[in-house]
Design an enzyme around this catalytic site. Structure first.
Site, PDB file in Angstrom:
ATOM      1  N   HIS A 196       0.873  -1.178   0.000  1.00  0.00           N
ATOM      2  CA  HIS A 196       0.000   0.000   0.000  1.00  0.00           C
ATOM      3  C   HIS A 196       0.915   1.234   0.000  1.00  0.00           C
ATOM      4  O   HIS A 196       2.039   1.188   0.524  1.00  0.00           O
ATOM      5  CB  HIS A 196      -0.819  -0.060   1.287  1.00  0.00           C
ATOM      6  CG  HIS A 196      -1.898   0.960   1.434  1.00  0.00           C
ATOM      7  ND1 HIS A 196      -1.646   2.264   1.795  1.00  0.00           N
ATOM      8  CD2 HIS A 196      -3.241   0.856   1.304  1.00  0.00           C
ATOM      9  CE1 HIS A 196      -2.797   2.910   1.880  1.00  0.00           C
ATOM     10  NE2 HIS A 196      -3.779   2.089   1.582  1.00  0.00           N
TER      11      HIS A 196
ATOM     12  N   ASP B 141       2.912  -4.475   8.006  1.00  0.00           N
ATOM     13  CA  ASP B 141       1.670  -3.722   7.831  1.00  0.00           C
ATOM     14  C   ASP B 141       0.528  -4.738   7.924  1.00  0.00           C
ATOM     15  O   ASP B 141       0.260  -5.468   6.972  1.00  0.00           O
ATOM     16  CB  ASP B 141       1.705  -3.030   6.463  1.00  0.00           C
ATOM     17  CG  ASP B 141       0.374  -2.374   6.117  1.00  0.00           C
ATOM     18  OD1 ASP B 141      -0.600  -2.530   6.881  1.00  0.00           O
ATOM     19  OD2 ASP B 141       0.323  -1.720   5.059  1.00  0.00           O
TER      20      ASP B 141
ATOM     21  N   GLN C 174      -4.734  -5.455   6.804  1.00  0.00           N
ATOM     22  CA  GLN C 174      -5.740  -6.368   6.241  1.00  0.00           C
ATOM     23  C   GLN C 174      -5.791  -7.689   6.989  1.00  0.00           C
ATOM     24  O   GLN C 174      -6.684  -8.495   6.757  1.00  0.00           O
ATOM     25  CB  GLN C 174      -5.464  -6.606   4.746  1.00  0.00           C
ATOM     26  CG  GLN C 174      -5.592  -5.363   3.892  1.00  0.00           C
ATOM     27  CD  GLN C 174      -7.009  -4.800   3.879  1.00  0.00           C
ATOM     28  OE1 GLN C 174      -7.988  -5.504   4.131  1.00  0.00           O
ATOM     29  NE2 GLN C 174      -7.137  -3.510   3.601  1.00  0.00           N
TER      30      GLN C 174
ATOM     31  N   LYS D  99     -10.741  -0.985  10.390  1.00  0.00           N
ATOM     32  CA  LYS D  99     -10.917  -2.170   9.554  1.00  0.00           C
ATOM     33  C   LYS D  99     -11.295  -3.391  10.387  1.00  0.00           C
ATOM     34  O   LYS D  99     -11.605  -4.453   9.859  1.00  0.00           O
ATOM     35  CB  LYS D  99      -9.635  -2.447   8.778  1.00  0.00           C
ATOM     36  CG  LYS D  99      -9.261  -1.274   7.874  1.00  0.00           C
ATOM     37  CD  LYS D  99      -8.283  -1.644   6.815  1.00  0.00           C
ATOM     38  CE  LYS D  99      -7.594  -0.422   6.271  1.00  0.00           C
ATOM     39  NZ  LYS D  99      -7.980  -0.094   4.896  1.00  0.00           N
TER      40      LYS D  99
ATOM     41  N   CYS E 275      -4.676   2.433  -3.599  1.00  0.00           N
ATOM     42  CA  CYS E 275      -3.438   2.952  -2.996  1.00  0.00           C
ATOM     43  C   CYS E 275      -2.278   1.996  -3.224  1.00  0.00           C
ATOM     44  O   CYS E 275      -1.436   1.786  -2.340  1.00  0.00           O
ATOM     45  CB  CYS E 275      -3.614   3.227  -1.501  1.00  0.00           C
ATOM     46  SG  CYS E 275      -4.808   4.499  -1.146  1.00  0.00           S
TER      47      CYS E 275
HETATM   48  N1  PMP Z   1      -1.905  -0.675   4.563  1.00  0.00           N
HETATM   49  C1  PMP Z   1      -2.876  -1.415   4.020  1.00  0.00           C
HETATM   50  C2  PMP Z   1      -2.557  -2.781   3.484  1.00  0.00           C
HETATM   51  C3  PMP Z   1      -4.178  -0.895   3.972  1.00  0.00           C
HETATM   52  O1  PMP Z   1      -5.145  -1.634   3.425  1.00  0.00           O
HETATM   53  C4  PMP Z   1      -4.430   0.390   4.486  1.00  0.00           C
HETATM   54  C5  PMP Z   1      -5.818   0.979   4.439  1.00  0.00           C
HETATM   55  N2  PMP Z   1      -6.361   1.033   3.136  1.00  0.00           N
HETATM   56  C6  PMP Z   1      -3.381   1.109   5.046  1.00  0.00           C
HETATM   57  C7  PMP Z   1      -2.133   0.547   5.074  1.00  0.00           C
HETATM   58  C8  PMP Z   1      -3.578   2.453   5.637  1.00  0.00           C
HETATM   59  O2  PMP Z   1      -4.362   2.369   6.768  1.00  0.00           O
HETATM   60  P1  PMP Z   1      -5.005   3.690   7.417  1.00  0.00           P
HETATM   61  O3  PMP Z   1      -5.648   4.424   6.290  1.00  0.00           O
HETATM   62  O4  PMP Z   1      -5.994   3.157   8.396  1.00  0.00           O
HETATM   63  O5  PMP Z   1      -3.900   4.439   8.066  1.00  0.00           O
END
Ligand code: PMP
Length: 407
Positions: free
Chosen positions: A124, A201, A204, A227, A365
């Site tokens: 991401h 990270d 998910q 999430k 993203c």
């Molecule tokens: N890493 C991953 C794999 C994600 O799916 C997301 C959220 N789309 C993020 C990082 C960022 O998380 P947040 O927007 O809650 O900071």
């Protein structure tokens, strides 16, 4: 593994019982953010209605109650990922802030020009951009581990990318765009053997599987409450305590200090050194309630339910001519990313929205990953603990409509 009554579970989520455009809402955008059970909403309201106060500083009754609830949420988060102590749980705004904190604080303190940080091809942006910023500031090298055409990350390829210069591996647990589950335990073992620390990270993974940071022996792990059926505005950075305490604070202010004079300040130990100012009190309490909810339902049962849905959706979607699933890794969780002939992802999203089906369409993203697969965007259906086979059927029916209109 015993299953649960999904229709009963759905009643815990007030938002799910509505219609959009006269059709029952089919919410399949859980990888972006999950809906909230009533217990989470109630816990937050109860705090605001009956015992809200600032935490950690008041001697009065409400402050004690709020502090207890806030710190209880930290204990729940520690237990949720099996951390050794809740001191290893830093409450931040979410995974994005957590990764930025590690890049800024750990990166600028312990990495130097020429050191390598390894990420994967399916990160991401939140796990790419902070390392680029660190690279541009310090001269570290940023290396990328490739994945195969199905979205698997092989241990051989990973090993080949490790070198004596690798100091940090920053990698996703589950890809938000492909659903690939990364072979994390082996990756961490190999990274440690090469002398590198590992940041995961876990955004998910949090909603879909049991996480055990001690079994993984991971150095840093982060995820966001929103999430995992909790509120926005709060998330966790887990770090091994000695690492956290060796890292300088990223922000200065009240609450994170031991002693302040006009000449200098000293800082508290973790987690407080990274939590200056008034924290997200109400959100932490809601997050704690979300963790209780998920644990009570049972992470094994949730995983099994979602695996069943993902397999069923995959099978039914592949029956649609001209539909291609991007990412069919051997180990996959709860996410089906796809493209269709003659239909842009945004068109798919817009058309099926009219049938009440909410999916995400875009680059998720993960633009470098889209480039890797030669697409500008995908549509993505992502399942949560409350989704049903009937909802998969509604998705499939809506996709047939897309084909009729555009195919
Ligand atoms: N890493 C991953 C794999 C994600 O799916 C997301 C959220 N789309 C993020 C990082 C960022 O998380 P947040 O927007 O809650 O900071």
């Amino acid at each position: 593994i015993a299953s649960y009554d999904v229709e009963k579970v759905r009643k815990d989520f007030p938002i799910l019982s509505q219609e959009v455009y006269g059709k029952p809402l089919v919410y399949l955008d859980n990888a972006a953010s999950a809906q909230k059970p009533k217990v989470v909403i109630d816990a937050m309201c109860q705090n605001m209605e009956t015992y809200y106060s600032n935490v950690h500083r008041g001697l009065h009754r409400l402050s004690q109650l709020s502090t207890d609830a806030f710190e209880a949420a930290r204990e729940k988060a520690a237990d949720f990922i099996n951390a050794e102590t809740s001191d290893e749980i830093v409450f931040l705004r979410g995974a994005t802030e957590a990764i930025n904190l590690v890049a800024w604080s750990y990166g600028r303190t312990f990495l130097k020009a020429g050191d390598e940080v390894l990420i994967s091809e399916m990160e991401h942006h939140a796990n790419i951009v902070p390392w680029q910023m660190l690279r541009d500031e310090t001269g570290i090298e940023l290396k990328v581990v490739p994945i195969d055409d199905d979205g698997n990350l092989s241990l051989e390829t990973f090993s080949d990318c490790l070198s004596a210069k690798t100091r940090l591996v920053a990698i996703t647990h589950i890809s938000n765009a492909l659903g690939t589950i990364v072979p994390l335990k082996d990756i961490i073992r190999l990274s440690h053997a090469a002398g590198a620390k590992v940041l995961v990270d876990g955004c998910q993974a949090g909603p879909h599987m049991k996480i055990d940071v001690r079994d993984l022996d991971v150095d840093f792990y982060c995820f966001s409450s929103h999430k995992v059926y909790g509120p926005t505005g709060i998330g966790v950075l887990y770090g091994k305590l000695d690492l956290l305490n060796a890292m300088p604070p990223h922000h200065g202010g009240g609450e994170m200090i031991d002693r302040v004079t006009f000449e200098m300040s000293t800082y508290k130990d973790a987690p407080h050194r990274f939590e200056p100012g008034t924290p997200a009190i109400i959100e932490a309490i809601g997050f704690g309630a979300a963790i209780d909810y998920v644990k009570a339902l049972g992470q094994d049962r949730i995983s099994a339910h979602e695996q069943g849905l993902t397999a069923y959706a995959t099978e039914r979607m592949l029956e649609i001519e001209g539909l291609r699933i991007i990412g069919q890794a051997q180990e996959k969780a709860s996410i089906v990313s796809f493209v269709m002939d003659n239909a842009h992802a945004h068109d798919i999203g817009t058309i099926i929205d009219r049938a009440g089906v909410a999916v995400r369409a875009g680059h998720h993203c993960a633009q470098p990953l889209m480039d890797r697969f030669g697409v500008s965007a995908t549509a993505r259906a992502s399942f949560g603990l409350y989704n049903t086979r009937a909802e998969v059927d509604a998705l499939v029916a809506a996709l047939h409509k897309v084909k009729e209109l555009l195919g």
